[in-house]
Write an enzyme that holds these catalytic residues in place. Structure first.
Site, PDB file in Angstrom:
ATOM      1  N   TRP A 322       0.841  -1.204   0.000  1.00  0.00           N
ATOM      2  CA  TRP A 322       0.000   0.000   0.000  1.00  0.00           C
ATOM      3  C   TRP A 322       0.878   1.256   0.000  1.00  0.00           C
ATOM      4  O   TRP A 322       0.535   2.269  -0.611  1.00  0.00           O
ATOM      5  CB  TRP A 322      -0.905   0.006   1.244  1.00  0.00           C
ATOM      6  CG  TRP A 322      -1.721   1.250   1.390  1.00  0.00           C
ATOM      7  CD1 TRP A 322      -2.965   1.483   0.888  1.00  0.00           C
ATOM      8  CD2 TRP A 322      -1.353   2.452   2.093  1.00  0.00           C
ATOM      9  NE1 TRP A 322      -3.397   2.734   1.214  1.00  0.00           N
ATOM     10  CE2 TRP A 322      -2.422   3.366   1.964  1.00  0.00           C
ATOM     11  CE3 TRP A 322      -0.231   2.851   2.813  1.00  0.00           C
ATOM     12  CZ2 TRP A 322      -2.399   4.638   2.520  1.00  0.00           C
ATOM     13  CZ3 TRP A 322      -0.205   4.119   3.365  1.00  0.00           C
ATOM     14  CH2 TRP A 322      -1.274   4.989   3.216  1.00  0.00           C
ATOM     15  N   HIS A 323       2.025   1.164   0.693  1.00  0.00           N
ATOM     16  CA  HIS A 323       2.891   2.335   0.804  1.00  0.00           C
ATOM     17  C   HIS A 323       3.521   2.723  -0.518  1.00  0.00           C
ATOM     18  O   HIS A 323       3.834   3.885  -0.745  1.00  0.00           O
ATOM     19  CB  HIS A 323       3.992   2.102   1.842  1.00  0.00           C
ATOM     20  CG  HIS A 323       3.502   2.263   3.240  1.00  0.00           C
ATOM     21  ND1 HIS A 323       2.837   1.255   3.905  1.00  0.00           N
ATOM     22  CD2 HIS A 323       3.528   3.317   4.086  1.00  0.00           C
ATOM     23  CE1 HIS A 323       2.500   1.682   5.104  1.00  0.00           C
ATOM     24  NE2 HIS A 323       2.910   2.933   5.242  1.00  0.00           N
ATOM     25  N   GLY A 324       3.741   1.759  -1.362  1.00  0.00           N
ATOM     26  CA  GLY A 324       4.356   2.122  -2.633  1.00  0.00           C
ATOM     27  C   GLY A 324       4.600   0.906  -3.491  1.00  0.00           C
ATOM     28  O   GLY A 324       4.699  -0.220  -2.990  1.00  0.00           O
TER      29      GLY A 324
END
Lengths: 456, 393
Positions: A322-324
């Site tokens: 989700w962060h990247g």
């Protein structure tokens, strides 16, 4: 537009706060704040602002349909529509480039996917899609009544204080607040402003200063000593905390000035005495979202030891992703998943250890966990590992980095954090100290950078 | 509402706004004064003394565009003679010296440390407007500079506009919103420091005689050129000497490994485009131009991660210079072959006078086929015969 910019502080924020207060009726004020939020977002995302409008309309319609529909099969289908739309949007904008590059990397020199399309990531998409997806799921579960007013729902999705980097506020928390009539108490404005100022100082005077000295070290690891490598990584651990919690304080402060209350997102995470405790203190709005909408639906800890382990690991890996779009974030999520699994196994003996011993283990593990997060590629990650395994030499990091790291560490170690301070009861000397620090932060603004979580 | 809430809120806002207004107002006053006819008087006086007595004085400096841009503007007013050979570039051009030329009085080194192509061109423009275009321009454009990610300022505001004092009016890396172009720099730390310095200087009683000045590290103080100093200094030909440097002998700053030449760097196309624009303007003023990239210290030149940048730099700049019919001499990785030893460098980027003499020799001996002959006619025989340094041999 960044919260830590002059145009926000001296133009946008005063206009919005004054405008919000002068409208006599709640509905007018909401319309004003929604339009202002779209203007705010347009500075960051330009035409992609339309995407948010489409996303809002789809989820608002899904909510209404779910509310009207009683047949389980149909309800599932409607929810599926929302999930496919939101996750499709997120996947395309966030992971398209990653997917193409990943596939092409399998055969270097002979690209399998020959597209020239590069997709730009719209600011805040990870946050607002999770927020509106959470709404659809809550309405589906009948935990929440569908919003009747499009305006209320649009303001819930687009509300500028939390639009770009959270916190991911639950609809059950925010929608009733948006629907509530009544003026904002002036004491809330004072509290909000002071909390905002505290966040600004955290970001500009600590996070950005640490980054200024630590980034050059982390960007040239092949020439750094092990002590400097670790010092810079401790610096990054402090930087990301002050950066993101500073942003959250600013977002919560802004919300408070608008008469709203956001969920707490950080609660002294480096005081955590176990990995699960850490995730109750770090980016709480995301970890609780993942728990409620992913981990528990997967079965949580109800389906035996092996399935619990799988659920935990899957949740953390997806949380990392989700962060990247990058393998480093998957490694980061996997590392935390592993920590959770190991500590789950040793829960009882661990609980008997003295608190200081737990911190002695936890703090280095947490710093270590930031390594894959900070290193932008696997090659950088390998460079860090080579650096810290190198021969011990006298450190060459600038003294200012040691100083800022020490300052950050002292603030982190304080028993009270910004959530616990009773901002409306500050003594005069504290008010003036905060005002002086705020002035200093404003005078440093042209050295300030974007928030780290804007990239997600 | 409890009255103290309002009191606290108002006190906080009043304090912050008052401080910001006071800082901004004071900045404006100081900037207006410094840029006006009364401002910079002492500096102009010192520049006159510096220029009138070549070789006698060194004017202490703080490297950086905040002071250098306005200083160059003042300097072009007090130049003793017509400039025939002009050196432009960043700090790595700073040791190009008049001692390498047959007629030293017609040489001027207009380098600006850590500054922009726009301001470098501005030095050319100011000299051209006041004394006619220089005959020959040697323009140092090293690869690292053209790989920096920054916004080149539009060159449109005169150098003596108050807006420039203590920093350019834009954020680093971000375009300044048009509706308050000079506010970010007005409220910047650099501006505040500049204001504080100016006010402190006002408060301090100063001895008017130049000889009485102590070498304290303070900028804009004239010190004898034949003594080593703790400060960086400008010489009368516009070139610089480093701390502890004496008679052209550098004391390297002890940098063991390259700092700038590292990591993945790419050329900034906007800067290449600006280079093209300014070259056209110089040619239109009938100046002959040699664009060159100075050699880097051997370890930076051979840094494997930088080779793609060096190659791209050579290719792109050559495209521009070929299009304009201008010489381009890329010496980035040729330092060792030219005879520049690591001891000839102050650090990875900055070369001393001995190595700069060899750069001139290269430019005058075939590396610049179009304008090299003109340069050859102007440099001393010693430059053309310059040998590799002892450690490079």
């Amino acid at each position: 537009m960044k919260f830590n910019s002059l145009e926000f502080l001296f133009l946008f924020m005063p206009i919005v706060l004054i405008g919000f207060r002068v409208w006599p009726r709640r509905r007018q004020a909401l319309l004003f704040i929604t339009l202002a939020s779209y203007v705010f977002y347009a500075f960051a995302a330009k035409w992609l602002t339309l995407l948010m409008l489409v996303s809002t309309t789809v989820d608002y319609t899904v909510g209404i349909l779910l509310d009207r529909e009683d047949r389980p099969g149909r309800r599932k289908l409607i929810l599926l529509l929302s999930l496919v739309f939101n996750l499709g949007l997120l996947s395309f904008f966030k992971y398209f480039n990653f997917f193409v590059d990943g596939v092409n990397a399998l055969r270097p020199g002979h690209p399998v996917l020959t597209t020239t399309l590069r997709v730009a990531l719209p600011a805040g998409i990870s946050f607002y899609t999770f927020q509106s997806m959470g709404y659809s799921i809550d309405v589906y579960r009948r935990h929440l009544k569908a919003a009747r007013s499009y305006l209320e729902f649009a303001s819930f999705v687009s509300l500028f204080p939390q639009l770009i980097a959270g916190p991911i506020v639950r609809p059950s928390v925010l929608l009733p607040q948006l629907a509530r009539e009544g003026k904002v108490d002036d004491s809330r404005v004072t509290e909000g402003l002071f909390l905002f100022a505290c966040g600004l100082a955290k970001k500009v005077l600590i996070a950005d200063r640490i980054a200024f000295f630590a980034d050059p070290i982390l960007d040239s690891l092949s020439r750094q000593t092990p002590i400097d490598g670790w010092l810079a990584m401790v610096g990054f651990a402090l930087q990301i905390y002050f950066d993101f919690s500073g942003y959250t304080d600013m977002a919560r402060g802004l919300a408070r000035m608008l008469g709203l209350e956001f969920t707490i997102n950080f609660d002294s995470p480096y005081h955590a005495d176990s990995p699960s405790d850490f995730w109750k203190r770090w980016h709480v709005s995301l970890s609780s979202w993942l728990r409620d909408y992913l981990y528990i639906p997967l079965g949580g800890n109800r389906k035996g030891e092996r399935r619990t382990s799988f659920n935990l690991m899957a949740t953390m890996l997806l949380g990392g992703l989700w962060h990247g779009a990058g393998f480093n974030f998957i490694v980061w999520g996997g590392f935390h998943g592993l920590l959770l699994l190991v500590f789950h196994r040793i829960e009882r003996p661990w609980a008997r250890l003295p608190r200081a011993a737990k911190h002695l283990v936890m703090l280095p593990l947490l710093v270590l966990s930031w390594v894959p997060f900070r290193m932008h590629s696997m090659a950088d990650l390998a460079a860090f590992l080579r650096c810290v395994r190198g021969p011990i030499r006298a450190p060459a990091a600038p003294g200012a980095l040691w100083l800022y790291v020490a300052l950050g560490a002292v603030i982190v170690a304080l028993p009270k954090n910004s959530n616990a301070i009773r901002w409306h009861e500050l003594k005069w000397r504290h008010v003036f100290a905060l005002a002086a620090v705020t002035t200093l932060a404003i005078l440093h603004l042209n050295l300030s950078s974007k928030f780290l979580y804007f990239a997600f | 509402m409890h009255p103290s809430h309002r009191q606290r809120l108002l006190a906080f806002l009043a304090f912050v706004c008052a401080c910001v207004v006071v800082v901004g107002w004071t900045n404006q006053r100081v900037k207006a004064r410094e840029s006006g006819s009364e401002g910079g008087k002492a500096l102009r006086e010192q520049l006159r003394v510096l220029v009138a007595q070549p070789g006698r004085w060194g004017l202490t400096m703080t490297p950086g565009p905040a002071q250098e841009r306005t200083l160059r503007a003042e300097w072009t007013r007090v130049l003793a003679a017509r400039v025939e050979v002009l050196v432009l570039g960043q700090s790595d051009a700073d040791h190009m010296s008049s001692t390498s030329f047959k007629d030293p009085s017609t040489f001027y080194n207009g380098f600006l440390s850590n500054s922009y192509l726009a301001y470098q061109y501005e030095v050319f423009d100011e000299i051209t407007r006041r004394r006619g275009a220089p005959k020959l321009v040697l323009w140092d454009v090293r690869s690292g500079y053209l790989a920096q990610v920054h916004e080149e300022p539009a060159w449109e505001v005169p150098a003596d506009d108050p807006v420039w004092y203590a920093g350019a009016p834009f954020y680093h890396g971000d375009a300044t919103p048009p509706w308050y172009r000079d506010i970010p720099s007005l409220l910047s730390l650099a501006q505040t420091e500049f204001t504080a310095r100016s006010l402190l200087a006002d408060l301090r009683a100063r001895d008017a005689t130049i000889e009485a000045r102590a070498d304290t590290g303070e900028p804009f103080v004239l010190l004898p050129a034949d003594r080593a100093s703790i400060s960086h200094r400008w010489l009368s030909d516009g070139s610089r000497v480093y701390p502890q440097e004496l008679a052209g002998r550098l004391v390297p700053r002890g940098q063991t490994a390259p700092q700038e030449a590292r990591g993945e760097r790419k050329l900034t196309e906007a800067s290449i485009a600006m280079l093209d624009v300014y070259l056209q303007k110089m040619l239109a003023a009938n100046a002959r131009v040699i664009v060159y990239a100075p050699p880097l210290r051997a370890d930076a030149a051979s840094e494997p991660t930088q080779q793609p940048l060096y190659a791209a730099f050579d290719r792109r700049v050559r495209e521009v210079t070929d299009r304009r019919g201008v010489d381009f001499c890329d010496l980035t990785v040729r330092g060792a072959k030219m005879g520049c030893a690591p001891g000839d460098f102050y650090d990875e980027l900055h070369l001393g006078r001995a190595c700069d003499a060899r750069v001139l020799r290269e430019l005058a001996s075939g590396c610049a086929p179009r304008a090299g002959a003109e340069l050859r006619a102007r440099v001393t025989d010693a430059v053309l015969a310059s040998e590799p340094s002892a450690s490079a041999r």
